[in-house]
Design a protein around this motif. Structure first.
Motif, PDB file in Angstrom:
ATOM      1  N   ILE A 133      68.044  63.765  41.644  1.00  0.00           N
ATOM      2  CA  ILE A 133      68.354  64.808  42.633  1.00  0.00           C
ATOM      3  C   ILE A 133      67.164  64.967  43.579  1.00  0.00           C
ATOM      4  N   ILE A 134      67.434  64.934  44.872  1.00  0.00           N
ATOM      5  CA  ILE A 134      66.390  65.177  45.870  1.00  0.00           C
ATOM      6  C   ILE A 134      66.703  66.525  46.522  1.00  0.00           C
ATOM      7  N   PRO A 135      66.033  67.582  46.072  1.00  0.00           N
ATOM      8  CA  PRO A 135      66.311  68.899  46.667  1.00  0.00           C
ATOM      9  C   PRO A 135      65.842  68.954  48.119  1.00  0.00           C
ATOM     10  N   ALA A 136      66.467  69.817  48.900  1.00  0.00           N
ATOM     11  CA  ALA A 136      66.029  70.002  50.290  1.00  0.00           C
ATOM     12  C   ALA A 136      64.670  70.680  50.302  1.00  0.00           C
ATOM     13  N   GLY A 137      64.431  71.562  49.327  1.00  0.00           N
ATOM     14  CA  GLY A 137      63.134  72.218  49.207  1.00  0.00           C
ATOM     15  C   GLY A 137      62.853  72.488  47.745  1.00  0.00           C
ATOM     16  N   LEU A 138      61.591  72.372  47.349  1.00  0.00           N
ATOM     17  CA  LEU A 138      61.230  72.618  45.951  1.00  0.00           C
ATOM     18  C   LEU A 138      59.816  73.176  45.952  1.00  0.00           C
ATOM     19  N   GLU A 139      59.705  74.480  45.716  1.00  0.00           N
ATOM     20  CA  GLU A 139      58.438  75.178  45.891  1.00  0.00           C
ATOM     21  C   GLU A 139      57.993  75.807  44.580  1.00  0.00           C
ATOM     22  N   MET A 140      56.713  75.768  44.320  1.00  0.00           N
ATOM     23  CA  MET A 140      56.168  76.428  43.139  1.00  0.00           C
ATOM     24  C   MET A 140      55.128  77.456  43.578  1.00  0.00           C
ATOM     25  N   MET A 141      55.089  78.595  42.886  1.00  0.00           N
ATOM     26  CA  MET A 141      54.060  79.603  43.144  1.00  0.00           C
ATOM     27  C   MET A 141      53.447  79.998  41.812  1.00  0.00           C
ATOM     28  N   ASP A 142      52.126  80.131  41.765  1.00  0.00           N
ATOM     29  CA  ASP A 142      51.514  80.537  40.502  1.00  0.00           C
ATOM     30  C   ASP A 142      51.578  82.066  40.358  1.00  0.00           C
ATOM     31  N   GLN A 143      51.078  82.573  39.213  1.00  0.00           N
ATOM     32  CA  GLN A 143      51.252  83.997  38.948  1.00  0.00           C
ATOM     33  C   GLN A 143      50.568  84.878  39.993  1.00  0.00           C
ATOM     34  N   GLY A 144      49.376  84.469  40.389  1.00  0.00           N
ATOM     35  CA  GLY A 144      48.623  85.282  41.343  1.00  0.00           C
ATOM     36  C   GLY A 144      49.389  85.491  42.631  1.00  0.00           C
ATOM     37  N   ILE A 145      49.913  84.417  43.162  1.00  0.00           N
ATOM     38  CA  ILE A 145      50.588  84.535  44.453  1.00  0.00           C
ATOM     39  C   ILE A 145      51.997  85.129  44.280  1.00  0.00           C
ATOM     40  N   THR A 146      52.614  84.890  43.129  1.00  0.00           N
ATOM     41  CA  THR A 146      53.937  85.478  42.884  1.00  0.00           C
ATOM     42  C   THR A 146      53.828  87.004  42.883  1.00  0.00           C
ATOM     43  N   ARG A 147      52.810  87.513  42.187  1.00  0.00           N
ATOM     44  CA  ARG A 147      52.624  88.971  42.143  1.00  0.00           C
ATOM     45  C   ARG A 147      52.306  89.524  43.525  1.00  0.00           C
ATOM     46  N   ALA A 148      51.414  88.842  44.223  1.00  0.00           N
ATOM     47  CA  ALA A 148      51.029  89.338  45.547  1.00  0.00           C
ATOM     48  C   ALA A 148      52.245  89.374  46.474  1.00  0.00           C
ATOM     49  N   ALA A 149      53.048  88.310  46.414  1.00  0.00           N
ATOM     50  CA  ALA A 149      54.223  88.236  47.293  1.00  0.00           C
ATOM     51  C   ALA A 149      55.249  89.290  46.902  1.00  0.00           C
ATOM     52  N   GLU A 150      55.416  89.476  45.603  1.00  0.00           N
ATOM     53  CA  GLU A 150      56.394  90.452  45.129  1.00  0.00           C
ATOM     54  C   GLU A 150      55.984  91.869  45.559  1.00  0.00           C
ATOM     55  N   ASP A 151      54.709  92.165  45.419  1.00  0.00           N
ATOM     56  CA  ASP A 151      54.236  93.496  45.812  1.00  0.00           C
ATOM     57  C   ASP A 151      54.407  93.708  47.314  1.00  0.00           C
ATOM     58  N   PHE A 152      54.366  92.623  48.046  1.00  0.00           N
ATOM     59  CA  PHE A 152      54.404  92.699  49.514  1.00  0.00           C
ATOM     60  C   PHE A 152      55.841  92.831  50.026  1.00  0.00           C
ATOM     61  N   VAL A 153      56.732  91.956  49.588  1.00  0.00           N
ATOM     62  CA  VAL A 153      58.083  91.955  50.188  1.00  0.00           C
ATOM     63  C   VAL A 153      59.200  92.323  49.211  1.00  0.00           C
ATOM     64  N   HIS A 154      58.882  92.506  47.929  1.00  0.00           N
ATOM     65  CA  HIS A 154      59.892  92.906  46.939  1.00  0.00           C
ATOM     66  C   HIS A 154      61.088  91.965  46.954  1.00  0.00           C
ATOM     67  N   ALA A 155      60.784  90.701  46.745  1.00  0.00           N
ATOM     68  CA  ALA A 155      61.828  89.673  46.750  1.00  0.00           C
ATOM     69  C   ALA A 155      62.563  89.631  45.411  1.00  0.00           C
ATOM     70  N   GLY A 156      62.072  90.376  44.437  1.00  0.00           N
ATOM     71  CA  GLY A 156      62.701  90.357  43.115  1.00  0.00           C
ATOM     72  C   GLY A 156      62.099  89.302  42.207  1.00  0.00           C
ATOM     73  N   TYR A 157      60.896  88.825  42.542  1.00  0.00           N
ATOM     74  CA  TYR A 157      60.247  87.813  41.704  1.00  0.00           C
ATOM     75  C   TYR A 157      59.773  88.451  40.397  1.00  0.00           C
ATOM     76  N   PRO A 158      59.862  87.727  39.289  1.00  0.00           N
ATOM     77  CA  PRO A 158      59.351  88.242  38.014  1.00  0.00           C
ATOM     78  C   PRO A 158      57.822  88.232  38.009  1.00  0.00           C
ATOM     79  N   ARG A 159      57.227  89.433  37.887  1.00  0.00           N
ATOM     80  CA  ARG A 159      55.768  89.548  37.996  1.00  0.00           C
ATOM     81  C   ARG A 159      55.045  88.976  36.786  1.00  0.00           C
ATOM     82  N   ASP A 160      55.774  88.825  35.671  1.00  0.00           N
ATOM     83  CA  ASP A 160      55.105  88.360  34.456  1.00  0.00           C
ATOM     84  C   ASP A 160      55.176  86.832  34.299  1.00  0.00           C
ATOM     85  N   ALA A 161      55.850  86.142  35.182  1.00  0.00           N
ATOM     86  CA  ALA A 161      55.978  84.686  35.050  1.00  0.00           C
ATOM     87  C   ALA A 161      54.640  84.012  35.342  1.00  0.00           C
TER      88      ALA A 161
END
Lengths: 357, 499
Positions: free
Chosen positions: B259-287
């Protein structure tokens, strides 16, 4: 063993440059017919074989230049992957170095990309015999000029290829070819219309009154596309596309001069004296057209140019008439670029005199 | 921070040559196309890498090919350097001006010249914005695939110069894969055409060489691009992982499944939390890491791939898998990723963005190495990763007001890029070398390789007049370090998403 061979090649190249002795780089010699004629001392790279690194989940493979194309294709197929540019081999002995040097792509080219689109990196020797690496083993890389892709189709004029890294892609799960009866003009129109729709088109060719459309992808998507486009399912489709790609199809079994025209995919069929519809084979969705004709070379070049493209004599055309004449400024630039890699003009140097590739 | 322009050393002779050029320009071009006053010239003193600033000697805004030729001929005759510029959104200082040089803006070349829906091509001027092409051809069911994050502002000429990517390039390729032809002007004013409507051209593939050449080989004045049919269906999945290595394995497993996805992105915990706090995208903060996977194409195929990817993610140990139900949900999933850079600006006064590429299999190892380096430099690093194609954007967090932090951040950045090279990768995946990474080029390439690059440059530009000092370091002098430093969220073009 490869290191020893490379050291020997370096020594040969240094000596050749010092003495300004021309070299003819060759692998198995399977494609000598499709490059400009060159003379000089043979420089054999066919001993430089083997897959250096292959990580299927990275979609990247690195091979030595003398590795047989067939060997690589078998290794990729074992992992469910392929060279998506579907290169013609023209002989069982064809090597990757020659394939890259000739820049050859097959029927999938308009939909998947050309050979050069899948070259990620090269290791090569320049005219000083220096062992150089450009590009790499990763998909995205904008560090430095893209000298790796520049080697594709350079016919060895810029150096001796030692290793090449390619991006590879998964083999399609399903593949079906349908055939429809259509005139060349109607086929060109149809091929282009279909390519503008989200269909899993992977090849489109027109031969002898028949339009052949190949769809590749998931079984469901291929079935949907076939139903959409109509036509009769071709039973021996793999053999058909192999014959088109390898020029084993009846169309190519001729003693007549053979021309390749690279044209805008939508261009109308050029009028060539003495050639009728049966003398054309349209591939690449209209962008690559093969012509059997005795017409004067100047007439074929002029017709291709008038259609917005260019022609090259593929077989049975005198060396000095095979290539189109390039604008002077572009030609000078190409010569300077060649000299930047090969100051003593030792690599396949008569190729330059032919003007073209 | 003070920038050091590679060619900033003023000499009286260079100033005199520039003076002669300016005098001649005023007769060659309409008055409004030549900017010599200081204030209006300031607009051009930097690109998206605002840490580097240099007032150009003068600015010209030609609007015909003949005018570009005239400018280049004149500068060639007087040996005055020329820096071409599009929208100035680049992140590596590729359009940094030269004090005794001419800044050549292609802003007035902003027309779409021709759209051929049947042939699926568009012929455009270099100053056309990236997104304008897709907008103009949407009515035909077509689009232009490369979509760098700055696509609402960046121009296609700059895209070719940088070989720009975007989040969808694993499937749709980089700029080099989507350009069919260009017209460019040589350093001595000749107009040369490469490619066009055909799929190949006789001779060496100069078109491939031009993509990503950072304005060093010629000035592009026209571009023909390939257009693709719009995919009818798009699906986006979000998966959370308790372990970065497991997320990396999931990426490999998706690719291994064909499978060749159109997009495949990874974010580590630090940036996931920062992004979640910023835009409330519903990302799991504990991942420990999250993956975003976009699939597109024909309905039948995309549906099958979606099911397959869900299963793969589950097998790889994802703790949470969500599929966006509609366009609004897809946009929400992407919102956090697209806000990653500004989100880092909220957790630290300053950040600076790196752009290495590594083999995907090394992701866990390289992230570990980055953590170790960060500890060593007493700084924090968060990571976003174009996981599909191995392009890693570590964001080094620092505070410029703390003595020594900027220097440590710079050292750390250099070490991170060197770690990418050591892992078999490269110092720049998509932002270009420019002035920013010129030092790391010395790490990635040998002297013989750098010399070969210089020889290529000289074949096009004998006197070294086009964007000199960028992209390829001289052997005896690598330019001073410096990268994308962002202070208190002040970035050039703050309106642009950066991911």
């Amino acid at each position: 063993m490869a290191d020893g061979l490379i050291a020997e090649l370096q020594e040969r190249v240094r000596a050749a440059t010092a003495a300004a002795t021309p070299l003819v780089i060759h692998g198995s010699g399977s494609k000598a017919f499709c490059r400009p004629t060159v003379t000089g001392e043979p420089l054999d790279v066919s001993g430089l074989t083997g897959i250096v690194d292959y990580e299927p989940t990275e979609l990247v493979v690195t091979v030595r230049a003398g590795t047989p194309l067939a060997e690589l294709q078998a290794a990729l197929a074992a992992e469910g992957q392929m060279l998506a540019f579907e290169p013609p081999a023209f002989a069982a002995t064809a090597t990757l170095g020659g394939t890259v040097a000739c820049g050859l792509s097959g029927p999938r080219r308009p939909y998947a990309g050309a050979l050069r689109d899948f070259v990620l990196g090269v290791r090569c020797l320049n005219g000083h015999g220096e062992d150089l690496r450009f590009g790499g083993q990763v998909m995205k890389n904008v560090a430095g000029y893209d000298i790796a892709r520049l080697q594709a189709g350079a016919y060895g004029r810029l150096g001796v290829l030692l290793e090449i890294s390619f991006k590879v892609l998964p083999l399609p799960e399903a593949e079906t070819t349908v055939a429809l009866e259509l005139s060349p003009a109607a086929a060109i129109e149809r091929m282009n219309r279909l390519a503008g729709r989200p269909l899993p088109l992977s090849a489109a060719a027109h031969i002898d009154g028949g339009l052949y459309l190949r769809f590749s992808g998931s079984a469901a998507a291929v079935a949907a596309a076939c139903a959409d486009c109509g036509g009769a399912v071709l039973t021996d489709a793999a053999a058909f596309w192999t014959a088109v790609r390898e020029q084993q199809h009846d169309f190519f079994q001729t003693g007549r001069p053979l021309w390749r025209l690279s044209l805008p995919a939508t261009a109308a069929m050029p009028a060539i004296d003495g050639a009728d519809a049966a003398d054309w084979l349209i591939d690449w969705g209209g962008a690559q057209r093969w012509l059997r004709a005795e017409a004067p070379a100047t007439a074929v070049h002029a017709a291709a140019q008038a259609a917005g493209g260019w022609a090259r004599g593929w077989r049975g055309v005198a060396d000095d008439r095979r290539w189109p004449v390039q604008p002077a400024a572009l030609q000078q630039l190409q010569h300077r670029l060649k000299a930047a890699f090969d100051p003593a003009a030792v690599f396949n140097h008569e190729a330059d005199a032919a003007g073209g590739t | 921070m003070n920038a050091t322009a590679p060619h900033g050393n003023t000499t009286a002779a260079a100033g005199a040559r520039l003076g002669e050029v300016i005098a001649a320009l005023e007769t060659l071009l309409p008055a409004e196309s030549v900017i010599v006053d200081t204030e209006p010239r300031r607009v051009y003193e930097c690109d998206g890498l605002s840490a580097y600033r240099q007032l150009p000697g003068c600015v010209v805004l030609p609007n015909t090919i003949a005018q570009v030729q005239a400018v280049l001929r004149l500068c060639h005759e007087h040996r005055v350097p020329v820096v071409a510029r599009g929208a100035g959104t680049g992140l590596s200082g590729g359009a940094l001006p030269i004090a005794e040089g001419v800044l050549l803006s292609l802003a007035k070349f902003s027309d779409i010249l021709e759209i051929d829906p049947l042939a699926r091509t568009a012929r455009v001027q270099p100053g056309v914005r990236n997104i304008s092409i897709s907008e103009a051809v949407a009515e035909f069911g077509l689009f232009y695939a490369p979509d760098p994050s700055s696509q609402i502002a960046c121009t296609i000429g700059g895209n070719v110069a940088e070989n720009s990517g975007g989040v969808h390039c694993l499937k749709y390729g980089l700029t080099v894969h989507n350009v069919l032809g260009i017209k460019f002007i040589t350093s001595d004013g000749e107009l040369i055409e490469l490619g066009g409507q055909t799929l190949d051209s006789p001779g060496l593939d100069l078109l491939a060489l031009f993509n990503g050449s950072e304005g060093m080989l010629g000035v592009i004045v026209e571009i023909t691009v390939k257009l693709l049919p719009q995919p009818p269906v798009t699906e986006v999945l979000l998966a959370a992982f308790d372990d970065v290595g497991a997320a990396g394995n999931a990426v490999a497993a998706i690719i291994a499944a064909g499978i060749i996805p159109a997009g495949l992105e990874m974010m580590d915990q630090g940036i996931t939390r920062a992004a979640e706090d910023f835009v409330h995208a519903g990302y799991p903060r504990d991942a420990a890491a999250i993956l975003l996977c976009e699939l597109d194409g024909i309905a039948e195929e995309t549906r099958a791939q979606l099911q397959a990817v869900e299963q793969i993610l589950r097998d790889a140990g994802a703790s949470d898998i969500r599929v966006a139900a509609d366009a609004a949900a897809r946009a929400r999933f992407w919102a956090g990723r697209k806000a990653a850079f500004p989100a880092s600006g909220r957790i630290a006064p300053d950040y600076y963005c790196m752009d290495g590429t590594i083999p995907r299999k090394c992701i866990a190892e390289v992230l570990e190495r980055i953590s170790a380096l960060a500890r060593e430099h007493e700084l924090e690093v968060v990571n976003v990763f174009h996981a599909g194609d191995g392009n890693l954007h570590p964001l080094v967090l620092y505070d410029v007001s703390q003595p020594g932090e900027l220097e440590r951040a710079e050292q750390l950045g250099g070490r991170i890029l060197e770690a990418c090279v050591a892992a078999g990768g490269t110092v720049t995946g998509e932002h270009g070398v420019g002035v920013e990474k010129i030092n790391q080029m010395c790490v990635q390439f040998s002297s013989a390789e750098l010399t070969q690059f210089h020889a290529v440059k000289a074949a096009f530009d004998e006197h070294g007049l086009l964007n000199p000092g960028k992209a390829v370091p001289t052997l005896n002098r690598c330019a001073e370090f410096g990268r994308m430093h962002v202070h208190h969220g002040q970035i050039s073009h703050p309106e642009l998403e950066r991911f």
